[in-house]
Design a protein around this motif. Sequence first.
Motif, PDB file in Angstrom:
ATOM      1  N   THR A  46       8.197  -2.012   3.265  1.00 27.18           N
ATOM      2  CA  THR A  46       8.232  -0.871   4.188  1.00 27.18           C
ATOM      3  C   THR A  46       7.090   0.090   3.882  1.00 27.18           C
ATOM      4  OG1 THR A  46      10.644  -1.031   4.352  1.00 27.18           O
ATOM      5  CG2 THR A  46       9.630   1.029   5.073  1.00 27.18           C
ATOM      6  N   LYS A  47       6.931   0.418   2.607  1.00 25.42           N
ATOM      7  CA  LYS A  47       5.857   1.322   2.195  1.00 25.42           C
ATOM      8  C   LYS A  47       4.487   0.714   2.496  1.00 25.42           C
ATOM      9  CE  LYS A  47       8.455   3.418  -1.645  1.00 25.42           C
ATOM     10  NZ  LYS A  47       8.533   3.514  -3.128  1.00 25.42           N
ATOM     11  N   ALA A  48       4.323  -0.564   2.158  1.00 24.34           N
ATOM     12  CA  ALA A  48       3.028  -1.225   2.343  1.00 24.34           C
ATOM     13  C   ALA A  48       2.646  -1.273   3.817  1.00 24.34           C
ATOM     14  CB  ALA A  48       3.062  -2.637   1.753  1.00 24.34           C
ATOM     15  N   TYR A  49       3.604  -1.623   4.690  1.00 25.16           N
ATOM     16  CA  TYR A  49       3.291  -1.709   6.117  1.00 25.16           C
ATOM     17  C   TYR A  49       2.954  -0.334   6.692  1.00 25.16           C
ATOM     18  CZ  TYR A  49       3.451  -2.992  11.016  1.00 25.16           C
ATOM     19  OH  TYR A  49       3.116  -3.203  12.332  1.00 25.16           O
ATOM     20  N   THR A  50       3.688   0.687   6.251  1.00 25.62           N
ATOM     21  CA  THR A  50       3.422   2.050   6.720  1.00 25.62           C
ATOM     22  C   THR A  50       2.007   2.485   6.356  1.00 25.62           C
ATOM     23  OG1 THR A  50       5.762   2.621   6.475  1.00 25.62           O
ATOM     24  CG2 THR A  50       4.203   4.443   6.629  1.00 25.62           C
ATOM     25  N   VAL A  51       1.611   2.225   5.116  1.00 26.98           N
ATOM     26  CA  VAL A  51       0.276   2.611   4.652  1.00 26.98           C
ATOM     27  C   VAL A  51      -0.794   1.795   5.377  1.00 26.98           C
ATOM     28  CG1 VAL A  51      -1.280   2.681   2.661  1.00 26.98           C
ATOM     29  CG2 VAL A  51       1.107   3.367   2.396  1.00 26.98           C
ATOM     30  N   LEU A  52      -0.559   0.482   5.535  1.00 26.45           N
ATOM     31  CA  LEU A  52      -1.518  -0.374   6.238  1.00 26.45           C
ATOM     32  C   LEU A  52      -1.710   0.070   7.689  1.00 26.45           C
ATOM     33  CD1 LEU A  52      -0.364  -3.854   4.864  1.00 26.45           C
ATOM     34  CD2 LEU A  52      -2.676  -2.918   4.627  1.00 26.45           C
ATOM     35  N   LEU A  53      -0.614   0.436   8.351  1.00 23.89           N
ATOM     36  CA  LEU A  53      -0.692   0.874   9.743  1.00 23.89           C
ATOM     37  C   LEU A  53      -1.487   2.175   9.852  1.00 23.89           C
ATOM     38  CD1 LEU A  53       0.241   0.022  12.544  1.00 23.89           C
ATOM     39  CD2 LEU A  53       2.295   1.400  12.233  1.00 23.89           C
ATOM     40  N   LEU A  67      -5.973  -0.438  -0.326  1.00 23.54           N
ATOM     41  CA  LEU A  67      -4.551  -0.255  -0.062  1.00 23.54           C
ATOM     42  C   LEU A  67      -3.881   0.449  -1.232  1.00 23.54           C
ATOM     43  CD1 LEU A  67      -1.863  -0.681   1.408  1.00 23.54           C
ATOM     44  CD2 LEU A  67      -1.785  -2.991   0.453  1.00 23.54           C
ATOM     45  N   MET A  68      -4.159   0.003  -2.456  1.00 24.88           N
ATOM     46  CA  MET A  68      -3.558   0.618  -3.631  1.00 24.88           C
ATOM     47  C   MET A  68      -4.003   2.076  -3.767  1.00 24.88           C
ATOM     48  SD  MET A  68      -1.657  -1.780  -4.621  1.00 24.88           S
ATOM     49  CE  MET A  68      -1.000  -0.915  -6.050  1.00 24.88           C
ATOM     50  N   GLU A  69      -5.288   2.317  -3.472  1.00 22.04           N
ATOM     51  CA  GLU A  69      -5.815   3.680  -3.560  1.00 22.04           C
ATOM     52  C   GLU A  69      -5.150   4.588  -2.524  1.00 22.04           C
ATOM     53  OE1 GLU A  69     -10.066   5.965  -2.821  1.00 22.04           O
ATOM     54  OE2 GLU A  69     -10.080   3.841  -3.350  1.00 22.04           O
ATOM     55  N   ARG A  70      -5.002   4.071  -1.295  1.00 22.66           N
ATOM     56  CA  ARG A  70      -4.384   4.853  -0.225  1.00 22.66           C
ATOM     57  C   ARG A  70      -2.906   5.102  -0.515  1.00 22.66           C
ATOM     58  NH1 ARG A  70      -6.221   8.048   4.000  1.00 22.66           N
ATOM     59  NH2 ARG A  70      -4.784   7.934   5.769  1.00 22.66           N
ATOM     60  N   ALA A  71      -2.227   4.084  -1.044  1.00 24.73           N
ATOM     61  CA  ALA A  71      -0.809   4.230  -1.382  1.00 24.73           C
ATOM     62  C   ALA A  71      -0.616   5.309  -2.446  1.00 24.73           C
ATOM     63  CB  ALA A  71      -0.246   2.897  -1.869  1.00 24.73           C
ATOM     64  N   GLU A  72      -1.497   5.329  -3.431  1.00 16.12           N
ATOM     65  CA  GLU A  72      -1.407   6.345  -4.479  1.00 16.12           C
ATOM     66  C   GLU A  72      -1.658   7.732  -3.898  1.00 16.12           C
ATOM     67  OE1 GLU A  72      -3.411   7.426  -8.828  1.00 16.12           O
ATOM     68  OE2 GLU A  72      -4.005   5.606  -7.747  1.00 16.12           O
ATOM     69  N   HIS A  73      -2.635   7.812  -2.980  1.00 14.97           N
ATOM     70  CA  HIS A  73      -2.952   9.093  -2.332  1.00 14.97           C
ATOM     71  C   HIS A  73      -1.766   9.592  -1.510  1.00 14.97           C
ATOM     72  CE1 HIS A  73      -5.219  12.218  -0.286  1.00 14.97           C
ATOM     73  NE2 HIS A  73      -4.835  11.716   0.880  1.00 14.97           N
ATOM     74  N   LYS A  74      -1.037   8.667  -0.881  1.00 12.04           N
ATOM     75  CA  LYS A  74       0.123   9.015  -0.059  1.00 12.04           C
ATOM     76  C   LYS A  74       1.403   9.144  -0.894  1.00 12.04           C
ATOM     77  CE  LYS A  74      -1.454   8.738   4.295  1.00 12.04           C
ATOM     78  NZ  LYS A  74      -1.232   9.752   5.345  1.00 12.04           N
ATOM     79  N   LYS A  75       1.243   8.990  -2.237  1.00 13.51           N
ATOM     80  CA  LYS A  75       2.393   9.054  -3.155  1.00 13.51           C
ATOM     81  C   LYS A  75       3.447   7.999  -2.819  1.00 13.51           C
ATOM     82  CE  LYS A  75       1.936  13.935  -4.484  1.00 13.51           C
ATOM     83  NZ  LYS A  75       0.553  14.056  -4.070  1.00 13.51           N
ATOM     84  N   GLN A  76       2.946   6.803  -2.477  1.00 13.01           N
ATOM     85  CA  GLN A  76       3.811   5.652  -2.217  1.00 13.01           C
ATOM     86  C   GLN A  76       3.660   4.671  -3.382  1.00 13.01           C
ATOM     87  OE1 GLN A  76       5.895   5.404   0.242  1.00 13.01           O
ATOM     88  NE2 GLN A  76       5.197   7.003   1.618  1.00 13.01           N
ATOM     89  N   ASN A  77       4.727   4.496  -4.109  1.00 17.01           N
ATOM     90  CA  ASN A  77       4.682   3.616  -5.277  1.00 17.01           C
ATOM     91  C   ASN A  77       4.857   2.160  -4.842  1.00 17.01           C
ATOM     92  OD1 ASN A  77       4.722   2.571  -7.868  1.00 17.01           O
ATOM     93  ND2 ASN A  77       6.900   3.012  -8.169  1.00 17.01           N
ATOM     94  N   ILE A  78       3.733   1.430  -4.774  1.00 22.36           N
ATOM     95  CA  ILE A  78       3.771   0.009  -4.398  1.00 22.36           C
ATOM     96  C   ILE A  78       3.267  -0.794  -5.603  1.00 22.36           C
ATOM     97  CG2 ILE A  78       2.993  -1.722  -2.756  1.00 22.36           C
ATOM     98  CD1 ILE A  78       2.390   0.540  -0.794  1.00 22.36           C
ATOM     99  N   PRO A  79       4.129  -1.583  -6.233  1.00 17.26           N
ATOM    100  CA  PRO A  79       3.709  -2.337  -7.429  1.00 17.26           C
ATOM    101  C   PRO A  79       2.594  -3.341  -7.121  1.00 17.26           C
ATOM    102  CG  PRO A  79       6.105  -2.322  -7.211  1.00 17.26           C
ATOM    103  CD  PRO A  79       5.552  -1.795  -5.921  1.00 17.26           C
ATOM    104  N   MET A  80       1.639  -3.435  -7.993  1.00 11.21           N
ATOM    105  CA  MET A  80       0.546  -4.399  -7.861  1.00 11.21           C
ATOM    106  C   MET A  80       1.091  -5.823  -7.800  1.00 11.21           C
ATOM    107  SD  MET A  80      -2.775  -4.953  -7.762  1.00 11.21           S
ATOM    108  CE  MET A  80      -3.668  -3.570  -8.495  1.00 11.21           C
ATOM    109  N   GLU A  81       2.179  -6.082  -8.573  1.00  7.74           N
ATOM    110  CA  GLU A  81       2.762  -7.427  -8.590  1.00  7.74           C
ATOM    111  C   GLU A  81       3.267  -7.818  -7.201  1.00  7.74           C
ATOM    112  OE1 GLU A  81       4.111  -4.900 -10.572  1.00  7.74           O
ATOM    113  OE2 GLU A  81       2.624  -5.293 -12.135  1.00  7.74           O
ATOM    114  N   TYR A  82       3.818  -6.819  -6.476  1.00 10.16           N
ATOM    115  CA  TYR A  82       4.325  -7.110  -5.136  1.00 10.16           C
ATOM    116  C   TYR A  82       3.175  -7.476  -4.197  1.00 10.16           C
ATOM    117  CZ  TYR A  82       5.955  -6.468  -0.413  1.00 10.16           C
ATOM    118  OH  TYR A  82       6.207  -6.673   0.910  1.00 10.16           O
ATOM    119  N   ILE A  83       2.094  -6.703  -4.241  1.00 14.64           N
ATOM    120  CA  ILE A  83       0.939  -6.973  -3.379  1.00 14.64           C
ATOM    121  C   ILE A  83       0.346  -8.351  -3.688  1.00 14.64           C
ATOM    122  CG2 ILE A  83      -1.379  -6.220  -2.737  1.00 14.64           C
ATOM    123  CD1 ILE A  83       0.873  -4.433  -1.706  1.00 14.64           C
TER     124      ILE A  83
END
Length: 341
Positions: A46-53, A67-83
Motif C-alpha cells: 500500500t505504501k509503495a504503490y502510494t509513493v510510486l503513484l 523510490l526508497m529516497e521518496r519513501a523516506e522523505h514521505k516518512k513511509q517505512n518500506i523495508p528494502m527486503e520487501y522492494i
Amino acid sequence: MAEELLASYVSEDQLIGQAIMKPEETIFIATENGVMPGWFSQRESTKAYTVLLDMYVEGIEISMPTLMERAEHKKQNIPMEYIQRCIDCTPVANMTGVIARLKEMHMRREMLERAKTLKNFARVMDVPPEESIGKEICDLAELTETHRKLSKDQIKKAIVDRYRAAAHGGTVGIPTPWPTLNKYIGGLIEKQVTVFAGRGGVGKSMASATLAHFLGKSGISCGYLPFEDGVERTWARIAGINGGYSTFRMDTNPRPDEVSYAEQHLNIVMNFPIHMEDRPMTAEQIMAWAIHQHVKNKIKILIIDAFKDIKRASRDVAEDDQMSQTITQIARRLNIPVWVS
C-alpha cells in the motif's frame, strides 16, 4: 484461505516490482484499470504503490533508489527486503491478469468487510435499511478521496496571488478566447471544474473546439476528449477555425484550391500541443488517461466534450454524482482546470 492470501500477496508484489522496473507502462495500465492503494492487503505494498503513484504524477524518475529516497522523505517505512522481493517477481508477461487477480481479492475482502459492517450497523441503529446502505456508499466514496491537505500559509498565498493577478489586470487562471468570460470568472482556474451547459445544438462542441484551438495556438498543452464529435471531425473543426472556413462547405462542394487551403491548416493545427482521444471511457478511465497525459505531455488543462457521453453502467443519478466527484478529483489531483460541456 491461505492459498488465496498467498495469491493476493504474489499479485501485489508483482505489480509493485513491475511498476519499479517499467513505471511508464505499468502505472498507466494500473490507473486505467482503477487500481487504488485500498486494493492492497499488505501495508508495505500500500505504501509503495502510494509513493510510486505520487512520483509518476509528479514526473519523478522511478527506480529502486529514488523510490526508497521518496519513501523516506514521505516518512513511509518500506523495508528494502520487501522492494527486493517485488523486483525478484518481475518481469511479468500479463500485467492485466495480475491486476484482475488483485481486484478480485480486493473485492472479496471489501464485500466481507462491508457485509459485517452493515450487519452490525443494522443491529445497533434503529434506522431504515436504505440509510445504512447510504452510509456505506459514503464511506466507499471516501476511499477514493485524493485531496491533499494544504497548510494555512499555502492556502493564504494561493488566494492572495490570485487577487494580485486580478488587481494588475491579469487573468487569474488560464485565459479563454472570450474576454468577457475571462472578466467574469477570471479564466479557467487550477483545481476547479468549469461546466459549460446548454441545450442540444447551441454550439457547446464548437465552443470546446474554439477553446482547444486558442490554447493550442498559445502553446498551452491540453488534453481533449471529444466524445461527442470524435477525433477526426474535431481536428477538421479546429483547422476550420484556424483558417476561417466552413467545414460544412468542405464536406459538400469545395473547390480544389479550397481543399489545398484546408490541408495547409490541418498541417498547422496538428502541430499544436492538443492531445486527443475519443474512445469510450468511464470517469475512472478518464482520470487514468489524464494522469498519463499530465506526465507524458505536461497538459495544463483537460477538456471533456461531453459529460453525457462518458461511459457509465446505468442512468442512475447517483452514478452521475460519482462521475462528477471523479472529474473534480482529476482537477485537484493534477492541479489543472477541467472544462466540461
